[in-house]
Design a protein around this motif. Sequence first.
Motif, PDB file in Angstrom:
ATOM      1  N   GLY A 155       1.363  15.372  17.032  1.00  9.47           N
ATOM      2  CA  GLY A 155       1.860  15.320  15.671  1.00  9.47           C
ATOM      3  C   GLY A 155       3.310  14.916  15.562  1.00  9.47           C
ATOM      4  N   GLU A 156       3.895  14.442  16.697  1.00 13.32           N
ATOM      5  CA  GLU A 156       5.297  14.001  16.640  1.00 13.32           C
ATOM      6  C   GLU A 156       5.389  12.681  15.878  1.00 13.32           C
ATOM      7  N   LEU A 157       6.581  12.362  15.412  1.00 15.11           N
ATOM      8  CA  LEU A 157       6.779  11.157  14.625  1.00 15.11           C
ATOM      9  C   LEU A 157       6.857   9.920  15.513  1.00 15.11           C
ATOM     10  N   LEU A 158       6.314   8.834  15.014  1.00 17.07           N
ATOM     11  CA  LEU A 158       6.237   7.570  15.736  1.00 17.07           C
ATOM     12  C   LEU A 158       6.950   6.489  14.933  1.00 17.07           C
ATOM     13  N   SER A 159       7.610   5.548  15.604  1.00 16.61           N
ATOM     14  CA  SER A 159       8.195   4.404  14.902  1.00 16.61           C
ATOM     15  C   SER A 159       7.830   3.126  15.645  1.00 16.61           C
ATOM     16  N   HIS A 160       7.698   2.040  14.914  1.00 16.53           N
ATOM     17  CA  HIS A 160       7.456   0.727  15.508  1.00 16.53           C
ATOM     18  C   HIS A 160       7.979  -0.328  14.544  1.00 16.53           C
ATOM     19  N   ASP A 161       8.167  -1.529  15.042  1.00 16.59           N
ATOM     20  CA  ASP A 161       8.899  -2.558  14.303  1.00 16.59           C
ATOM     21  C   ASP A 161       7.973  -3.324  13.360  1.00 16.59           C
ATOM     22  N   SER A 162       7.684  -2.746  12.202  1.00 19.67           N
ATOM     23  CA  SER A 162       6.797  -3.399  11.236  1.00 19.67           C
ATOM     24  C   SER A 162       6.909  -2.703   9.884  1.00 19.67           C
ATOM     25  N   TYR A 163       6.102  -3.158   8.940  1.00 20.98           N
ATOM     26  CA  TYR A 163       5.951  -2.510   7.642  1.00 20.98           C
ATOM     27  C   TYR A 163       4.493  -2.111   7.494  1.00 20.98           C
ATOM     28  N   GLU A 164       4.228  -1.002   6.805  1.00 22.52           N
ATOM     29  CA  GLU A 164       2.854  -0.536   6.592  1.00 22.52           C
ATOM     30  C   GLU A 164       2.584  -0.349   5.105  1.00 22.52           C
ATOM     31  N   TYR A 165       1.355  -0.682   4.731  1.00 18.45           N
ATOM     32  CA  TYR A 165       0.899  -0.491   3.360  1.00 18.45           C
ATOM     33  C   TYR A 165      -0.501   0.115   3.442  1.00 18.45           C
ATOM     34  N   GLY A 166      -0.740   1.182   2.694  1.00 14.63           N
ATOM     35  CA  GLY A 166      -2.022   1.853   2.785  1.00 14.63           C
ATOM     36  C   GLY A 166      -2.603   2.212   1.434  1.00 14.63           C
ATOM     37  N   TYR A 167      -3.950   2.245   1.377  1.00 14.14           N
ATOM     38  CA  TYR A 167      -4.682   2.603   0.160  1.00 14.14           C
ATOM     39  C   TYR A 167      -5.819   3.532   0.563  1.00 14.14           C
ATOM     40  N   VAL A 168      -5.945   4.667  -0.111  1.00 18.79           N
ATOM     41  CA  VAL A 168      -6.950   5.675   0.243  1.00 18.79           C
ATOM     42  C   VAL A 168      -8.274   5.361  -0.445  1.00 18.79           C
ATOM     43  N   LEU A 169      -9.303   5.178   0.371  1.00 15.31           N
ATOM     44  CA  LEU A 169     -10.651   4.940  -0.144  1.00 15.31           C
ATOM     45  C   LEU A 169     -11.414   6.242  -0.344  1.00 15.31           C
ATOM     46  N   ARG A 170     -11.224   7.188   0.574  1.00 20.16           N
ATOM     47  CA  ARG A 170     -12.023   8.427   0.564  1.00 20.16           C
ATOM     48  C   ARG A 170     -11.248   9.524   1.273  1.00 20.16           C
ATOM     49  N   GLY A 171     -11.386  10.741   0.784  1.00 17.26           N
ATOM     50  CA  GLY A 171     -10.696  11.861   1.402  1.00 17.26           C
ATOM     51  C   GLY A 171      -9.216  11.857   1.057  1.00 17.26           C
ATOM     52  N   PHE A 208     -11.094  10.954   6.433  1.00 13.90           N
ATOM     53  CA  PHE A 208     -10.224  10.128   5.598  1.00 13.90           C
ATOM     54  C   PHE A 208     -10.533   8.673   5.917  1.00 13.90           C
ATOM     55  N   GLU A 209     -10.720   7.858   4.875  1.00 10.22           N
ATOM     56  CA  GLU A 209     -10.929   6.426   5.041  1.00 10.22           C
ATOM     57  C   GLU A 209      -9.925   5.688   4.163  1.00 10.22           C
ATOM     58  N   GLY A 210      -9.312   4.669   4.703  1.00  5.07           N
ATOM     59  CA  GLY A 210      -8.340   3.913   3.939  1.00  5.07           C
ATOM     60  C   GLY A 210      -8.280   2.470   4.379  1.00  5.07           C
ATOM     61  N   VAL A 211      -7.689   1.640   3.545  1.00  5.60           N
ATOM     62  CA  VAL A 211      -7.385   0.264   3.894  1.00  5.60           C
ATOM     63  C   VAL A 211      -5.905   0.205   4.253  1.00  5.60           C
ATOM     64  N   TRP A 212      -5.605  -0.325   5.430  1.00  2.83           N
ATOM     65  CA  TRP A 212      -4.227  -0.322   5.936  1.00  2.83           C
ATOM     66  C   TRP A 212      -3.826  -1.735   6.325  1.00  2.83           C
ATOM     67  N   PHE A 213      -2.608  -2.094   5.957  1.00  2.00           N
ATOM     68  CA  PHE A 213      -2.073  -3.414   6.317  1.00  2.00           C
ATOM     69  C   PHE A 213      -0.738  -3.182   7.025  1.00  2.00           C
ATOM     70  N   VAL A 214      -0.658  -3.637   8.275  1.00  3.79           N
ATOM     71  CA  VAL A 214       0.555  -3.474   9.079  1.00  3.79           C
ATOM     72  C   VAL A 214       1.069  -4.867   9.400  1.00  3.79           C
ATOM     73  N   HIS A 215       2.301  -5.141   9.023  1.00  6.02           N
ATOM     74  CA  HIS A 215       2.870  -6.475   9.200  1.00  6.02           C
ATOM     75  C   HIS A 215       4.133  -6.370  10.031  1.00  6.02           C
TER      76      HIS A 215
END
Length: 219
Positions: A155-171, A208-215
């Motif tokens: 459960g520690e925090l993670l970082s990486h060189d990008s942007y994230e966008y998410g949308y919750v479909l379920r849960g 939990f189900e979602g649509v995720w876009f990582v750029h």
Amino acid sequence: MSDVIAGVHMDNLGSRLRDERLKAGMTLRELARQANVSPSFVSQIENGKSQPSVATLYTFSRLLGIAVDDLFDEGWAQQPVQLVDGWGPDGDKNPVNAWHPSEFANRISLVHPSHRSHLDMAEGVVWERLAATPEQGVNFMKIVYAPGATSTPGGELLSHDSYEYGYVLRGSVQVTVGTEEFLLHEGESLGFDSNIPHVLRNIGDVDFEGVWFVHGRRH
């Protein structure tokens, strides 16, 4: 979780990671040392006996000099497509049939739900690729987190060189970004700079189900 994913034995992510490690000329022990994990843990992943977490996958891809999207199981996506209620390469419901052959044909990615390439990770985390593009460092995915699953082992925090966008479909999903904490429910969405340390957790009692876009960033 979808029947397609539930019915599939653990994919060959481990063997793909091993192939990339060998291409990079890195020994198992060296990868383990740089990733700050034990050699036996790397060996278990490469032999398909364990699955990496999201955080471990990002760490391995960074150390091996590859993009995470290079690790999706293309063999699964390229299996012969079966017609399902008119879908498939010759089905009357396939949107591709609405297109005439053109110079754009090799720049269009259409994926039937039963033939998405995917990554199965630790704690019941599954990424399904929704479309493939030649652009590096881009992931357009459906993600599934089983109850209690997190994107990092402890459960520690993670970082990486990008942007994230998410949308919750379920849960629902709890997303911690830096010192901010967000609980997203069905229909809600967010975007954030992935350089800010973050973690996803399913604190609910259903998937939990979602649509995720990582750029990834352009340099």
